[in-house]
Design an enzyme around this catalytic site. Sequence first.
Site, PDB file in Angstrom:
ATOM      1  N   ASP A  69      60.630  49.370  -7.884  1.00  0.00           N
ATOM      2  CA  ASP A  69      60.529  48.370  -6.812  1.00  0.00           C
ATOM      3  C   ASP A  69      59.479  47.302  -7.122  1.00  0.00           C
ATOM      4  O   ASP A  69      58.946  46.682  -6.207  1.00  0.00           O
ATOM      5  CB  ASP A  69      60.195  49.062  -5.487  1.00  0.00           C
ATOM      6  CG  ASP A  69      58.872  49.817  -5.538  1.00  0.00           C
ATOM      7  OD1 ASP A  69      58.318  49.976  -6.636  1.00  0.00           O
ATOM      8  OD2 ASP A  69      58.402  50.238  -4.468  1.00  0.00           O
TER       9      ASP A  69
ATOM     10  N   LYS B  19      46.114  56.080  -3.601  1.00  0.00           N
ATOM     11  CA  LYS B  19      45.990  55.806  -2.157  1.00  0.00           C
ATOM     12  C   LYS B  19      44.630  56.288  -1.607  1.00  0.00           C
ATOM     13  O   LYS B  19      44.575  57.228  -0.796  1.00  0.00           O
ATOM     14  CB  LYS B  19      47.134  56.466  -1.377  1.00  0.00           C
ATOM     15  CG  LYS B  19      48.513  56.283  -1.996  1.00  0.00           C
ATOM     16  CD  LYS B  19      49.296  55.139  -1.433  1.00  0.00           C
ATOM     17  CE  LYS B  19      50.404  54.655  -2.349  1.00  0.00           C
ATOM     18  NZ  LYS B  19      51.526  55.563  -2.609  1.00  0.00           N
TER      19      LYS B  19
ATOM     20  N   ASP C 275      54.987  44.576  -5.277  1.00  0.00           N
ATOM     21  CA  ASP C 275      55.732  45.794  -4.957  1.00  0.00           C
ATOM     22  C   ASP C 275      56.556  45.482  -3.709  1.00  0.00           C
ATOM     23  O   ASP C 275      56.001  45.119  -2.676  1.00  0.00           O
ATOM     24  CB  ASP C 275      54.724  46.930  -4.697  1.00  0.00           C
ATOM     25  CG  ASP C 275      55.381  48.202  -4.167  1.00  0.00           C
ATOM     26  OD1 ASP C 275      56.302  48.114  -3.339  1.00  0.00           O
ATOM     27  OD2 ASP C 275      54.957  49.297  -4.572  1.00  0.00           O
TER      28      ASP C 275
HETATM   29  N1  GDD Z   1      63.779  59.697  -9.408  1.00  0.00           N
HETATM   30  C1  GDD Z   1      62.802  59.711  -8.512  1.00  0.00           C
HETATM   31  N2  GDD Z   1      62.496  60.887  -7.876  1.00  0.00           N
HETATM   32  N3  GDD Z   1      62.155  58.558  -8.221  1.00  0.00           N
HETATM   33  C2  GDD Z   1      61.163  58.594  -7.293  1.00  0.00           C
HETATM   34  C3  GDD Z   1      60.816  59.769  -6.602  1.00  0.00           C
HETATM   35  C4  GDD Z   1      61.518  60.976  -6.917  1.00  0.00           C
HETATM   36  O1  GDD Z   1      61.286  62.064  -6.361  1.00  0.00           O
HETATM   37  N4  GDD Z   1      59.810  59.455  -5.744  1.00  0.00           N
HETATM   38  C5  GDD Z   1      59.553  58.139  -5.896  1.00  0.00           C
HETATM   39  N5  GDD Z   1      60.377  57.604  -6.827  1.00  0.00           N
HETATM   40  C6  GDD Z   1      60.406  56.217  -7.295  1.00  0.00           C
HETATM   41  C7  GDD Z   1      60.620  55.205  -6.194  1.00  0.00           C
HETATM   42  O2  GDD Z   1      61.997  54.932  -6.039  1.00  0.00           O
HETATM   43  C8  GDD Z   1      59.859  53.995  -6.706  1.00  0.00           C
HETATM   44  O3  GDD Z   1      60.650  53.176  -7.544  1.00  0.00           O
HETATM   45  C9  GDD Z   1      58.754  54.602  -7.567  1.00  0.00           C
HETATM   46  O4  GDD Z   1      59.139  55.949  -7.830  1.00  0.00           O
HETATM   47  C10 GDD Z   1      57.393  54.552  -6.884  1.00  0.00           C
HETATM   48  O5  GDD Z   1      57.519  55.089  -5.586  1.00  0.00           O
HETATM   49  P1  GDD Z   1      57.015  54.298  -4.303  1.00  0.00           P
HETATM   50  O6  GDD Z   1      57.364  55.117  -3.122  1.00  0.00           O
HETATM   51  O7  GDD Z   1      57.447  52.880  -4.338  1.00  0.00           O
HETATM   52  O8  GDD Z   1      55.447  54.422  -4.521  1.00  0.00           O
HETATM   53  P2  GDD Z   1      54.283  53.466  -4.012  1.00  0.00           P
HETATM   54  O9  GDD Z   1      54.695  52.043  -4.017  1.00  0.00           O
HETATM   55  O10 GDD Z   1      53.759  54.010  -2.722  1.00  0.00           O
HETATM   56  O11 GDD Z   1      53.136  53.715  -5.126  1.00  0.00           O
HETATM   57  C11 GDD Z   1      53.441  53.663  -6.506  1.00  0.00           C
HETATM   58  O12 GDD Z   1      53.552  52.329  -6.949  1.00  0.00           O
HETATM   59  C12 GDD Z   1      52.344  51.530  -6.846  1.00  0.00           C
HETATM   60  C13 GDD Z   1      52.625  50.166  -7.448  1.00  0.00           C
HETATM   61  O13 GDD Z   1      53.705  49.558  -6.860  1.00  0.00           O
HETATM   62  C14 GDD Z   1      52.314  54.400  -7.259  1.00  0.00           C
HETATM   63  O14 GDD Z   1      52.732  54.498  -8.608  1.00  0.00           O
HETATM   64  C15 GDD Z   1      50.990  53.645  -7.159  1.00  0.00           C
HETATM   65  O15 GDD Z   1      50.016  54.264  -7.987  1.00  0.00           O
HETATM   66  C16 GDD Z   1      51.178  52.210  -7.609  1.00  0.00           C
HETATM   67  O16 GDD Z   1      49.961  51.475  -7.445  1.00  0.00           O
HETATM   68 MG    MG Z   2      56.458  51.024  -4.303  1.00  0.00          MG
END
Ligand code: GDD
Ligand code: MG
Length: 358
Positions: free
Chosen positions: A110, A161, A222
């Site tokens: 994303d 986080k 993001d």
């Molecule tokens: N296949 C799979 N399985 N993908 C997953 C799963 C899972 O169980 N859980 C999450 N994802 C994918 C989501 O679809 C997304 O593309 C990505 O992993 C990150 O998940 P998010 O839910 O978007 O996390 P976030 O935005 O809260 O945090 C992450 O991204 C930040 C930057 O955008 C973390 O990586 C943070 O450390 C980072 O700063």
């Molecule tokens: Mg995200």
Amino acid sequence: MTEAVLLVGGQGTRLRPLTVNTPKPMLPVAGVPFTVHQITRARDAGISRIVLATSYRAEVFAEFIEGADLGIEIVIATEVEPLGTGGAIRHALTHLESGADDPVVIFNGDVLSGLDIRGLVDSHVQSASDVSLYLTPVPDPRAYGLVPIDADGRVEAFLEKPQTPEEIVTDLINAGCYVFKRSVIEAIPDGRVVSVERETFPGLLASGAHVRGVVDEGYWLDLGTPLAFVQGSKDLVTGKAPSPAVGAIGEVLVLDGAAVDPSAQLRGGSAIGRGAVIAADAVVDGSVVFDGAEIGAGAQVVDSIVGAGARIGADCELHGVVVGDGAVIGSRNELRDGARVWPGVQLDDVSIRYSSDS
Ligand code: GDD
Ligand code: MG
């Protein structure tokens, strides 16, 4: 050959109700599913094979990939139960063809960015790192993973986080793209839920692995929240965010088959989907109107997302709201700041107003 894993299995909870039917990376952004922007950027950086790590609504990806030719080999790996970010990377391993020490690029599904992907891979190989992380500075890092680095770029900690002010030790965050030495992926436990952010990265640091941060201050976003989703769409439409998958950059994007009345005003990087109808005197500003949606005469849609096939009645005012697929909003309703209408919901004429003056 460089391979990549694209993590697209999350539920997209913060983007509900748009993600009730469609997984976040498959939502249309500037004319194509969001994932296409990421896949074509990866392709243009020399990645020739990509594993889509899916879980939530995996069938939507499978159907799309079957009919798409994006000039890159795409393989789908589906977790029956979501395994978390680290578990998903480990699960994708059996689908990778590269050798033990080869670099494997991992992308969060994303993130829109201007990262020099090839540069990150090359510097990873040259520095013989175990993992290289793309980092970017943000004004408020609390919603992300904080990654302080030393003067040589070595990662000192990984604070996902952060909960307390003491934990805000840097403005550098994990920007959602890593390069792993393949053998490091092999060491992630198999068959159970693993968070790469909360378990794998801290574990690697504790064991003295060579984990390197690479700061890039270019475009980064993001798209996990409605506000960010609208921003990302606007930035792609207007060319502020780079993507090979945007056909024509401009003030607005009107896709084929949309019918826009000549008296309607479209501006602010708005995107109008295929078959959408924008009636007389309507204003669509900084918004995303999905395929087949209808905006009634005199309605104002600002900084909002209108789902596929939804109908917005005449003289409605929408500011910063999300309307789910197929919802019907009667005329002269006023919806504001974070309101979310679930798919298929019907709202009578003049049901919600903030003032009685009209
Ligand atoms: N296949 C799979 N399985 N993908 C997953 C799963 C899972 O169980 N859980 C999450 N994802 C994918 C989501 O679809 C997304 O593309 C990505 O992993 C990150 O998940 P998010 O839910 O978007 O996390 P976030 O935005 O809260 O945090 C992450 O991204 C930040 C930057 O955008 C973390 O990586 C943070 O450390 C980072 O700063
Ligand atoms: Mg995200």
